[in-house]
Design an enzyme around this catalytic site. Sequence first.
Site, PDB file in Angstrom:
ATOM      1  N   HIS A 193      51.475 -93.778   8.408  1.00  0.00           N
ATOM      2  CA  HIS A 193      51.544 -93.212   6.939  1.00  0.00           C
ATOM      3  C   HIS A 193      51.581 -94.250   6.133  1.00  0.00           C
ATOM      4  O   HIS A 193      51.898 -95.383   6.430  1.00  0.00           O
ATOM      5  CB  HIS A 193      52.558 -92.129   6.726  1.00  0.00           C
ATOM      6  CG  HIS A 193      53.753 -92.719   7.037  1.00  0.00           C
ATOM      7  ND1 HIS A 193      55.137 -92.171   7.366  1.00  0.00           N
ATOM      8  CD2 HIS A 193      54.571 -93.955   6.374  1.00  0.00           C
ATOM      9  CE1 HIS A 193      56.061 -92.913   6.885  1.00  0.00           C
ATOM     10  NE2 HIS A 193      55.897 -93.851   6.412  1.00  0.00           N
ATOM     11  N   GLU A 251      51.424 -88.357   5.712  1.00  0.00           N
ATOM     12  CA  GLU A 251      51.680 -88.413   7.297  1.00  0.00           C
ATOM     13  C   GLU A 251      50.232 -88.011   7.903  1.00  0.00           C
ATOM     14  O   GLU A 251      49.215 -87.542   7.492  1.00  0.00           O
ATOM     15  CB  GLU A 251      52.703 -87.338   7.510  1.00  0.00           C
ATOM     16  CG  GLU A 251      53.935 -87.634   7.002  1.00  0.00           C
ATOM     17  CD  GLU A 251      54.652 -88.765   7.842  1.00  0.00           C
ATOM     18  OE1 GLU A 251      54.184 -89.546   8.327  1.00  0.00           O
ATOM     19  OE2 GLU A 251      56.070 -88.862   7.416  1.00  0.00           O
ATOM     20  N   ASP A 273      53.999 -94.129  12.298  1.00  0.00           N
ATOM     21  CA  ASP A 273      52.996 -93.266  12.754  1.00  0.00           C
ATOM     22  C   ASP A 273      51.584 -93.461  11.834  1.00  0.00           C
ATOM     23  O   ASP A 273      50.776 -92.736  11.928  1.00  0.00           O
ATOM     24  CB  ASP A 273      53.529 -91.883  12.303  1.00  0.00           C
ATOM     25  CG  ASP A 273      53.737 -91.554  10.947  1.00  0.00           C
ATOM     26  OD1 ASP A 273      53.736 -92.521  10.252  1.00  0.00           O
ATOM     27  OD2 ASP A 273      54.249 -90.332  10.873  1.00  0.00           O
ATOM     28  N   ASP A 313      56.447 -92.822  -3.945  1.00  0.00           N
ATOM     29  CA  ASP A 313      57.047 -91.663  -3.555  1.00  0.00           C
ATOM     30  C   ASP A 313      58.583 -91.304  -3.873  1.00  0.00           C
ATOM     31  O   ASP A 313      59.166 -92.395  -4.270  1.00  0.00           O
ATOM     32  CB  ASP A 313      56.869 -91.358  -2.150  1.00  0.00           C
ATOM     33  CG  ASP A 313      57.066 -92.537  -1.298  1.00  0.00           C
ATOM     34  OD1 ASP A 313      57.868 -93.494  -1.702  1.00  0.00           O
ATOM     35  OD2 ASP A 313      56.550 -92.820  -0.269  1.00  0.00           O
TER      36      ASP A 313
HETATM   37  P1  PGA Z   1      59.703 -99.489   6.235  1.00  0.00           P
HETATM   38  O1  PGA Z   1      58.972 -98.552   5.906  1.00  0.00           O
HETATM   39  O2  PGA Z   1      59.384-100.591   5.279  1.00  0.00           O
HETATM   40  O3  PGA Z   1      61.239 -99.139   6.007  1.00  0.00           O
HETATM   41  O4  PGA Z   1      59.490 -99.959   7.554  1.00  0.00           O
HETATM   42  C1  PGA Z   1      57.514 -98.407   5.799  1.00  0.00           C
HETATM   43  C2  PGA Z   1      56.883 -96.797   5.395  1.00  0.00           C
HETATM   44  O5  PGA Z   1      57.529 -96.007   6.105  1.00  0.00           O
HETATM   45  O6  PGA Z   1      55.930 -97.124   4.835  1.00  0.00           O
END
Ligand code: PGA
Length: 241
Positions: free
Chosen positions: A136, A141, A134, A66
């Site tokens: 995702h 999301e 959450d 992304d």
């Molecule tokens: P993070 O994010 O590795 O910074 O915890 C993970 C994600 O949002 O997929």
Amino acid sequence: MFNLMIVKNYDEASDMAFKVMKDYLKPGKVLGLATGSTPLGLYSRMVKDHEENKTSYAEIKTFNLDEYVGLPVTHPESYYAFMYRNLFSALDINEENVHIPSGMAEDLEKECQEYENLISKAHVDIQLLGIGSDGHIGFNEPGTPFDSITHVTDLAESTIKDNCRFFENDITKVPTQAVTQGIGTIMKAKNILLIATGENKAQAVKDMLQGEVSEECPASILQKHDNVTIILDEAAASLLK
Ligand code: PGA
């Protein structure tokens, strides 16, 4: 089917992830890569391995999950800048083999379609994933259809808060949209490697592994993938039964 490994802490999770990844660091392989705090330990191990063992990336292709909409590649928090800073600059990777969607394309729909076509043709051998608090994966999301392909999405409020730390803790500076591989795109990877560490991920991990397969927890779809390795530290695994 899950291959689940629970280790003590972030460092051990990164060591374990590198062991899994090492099998794919070979000419012709296609790596699906991720950003965020989670993969940093793995990336530093990949850099060390490249330096010490001369593992070559010259014939490896990469596709990132992304990119934020509206951040130019020169912005330090763009995922393009993140990937070069934390991984690619230290490797012998060929720039033309690196794929990161552009969040600056004039026609974002066309950008998404082209990105999807490229990934479909490439057949990702292993897709690295973190998980949002959450649930995702990528920027898919809760509520994102399981059959979604690369698309533009709005970031959830919780994601904007989680990512605030990268933008001087100023919520107004966090982009609100991203281009992301869809859940359907991610599911096409031959193998998935998901790392989750820290207490903040414990509920999402429980929902992913032991909850219903539901669009309310995007990562729960991984229950339907044939080759998934999940590496957790004790804190992220703390709510598992
Ligand atoms: P993070 O994010 O590795 O910074 O915890 C993970 C994600 O949002 O997929």
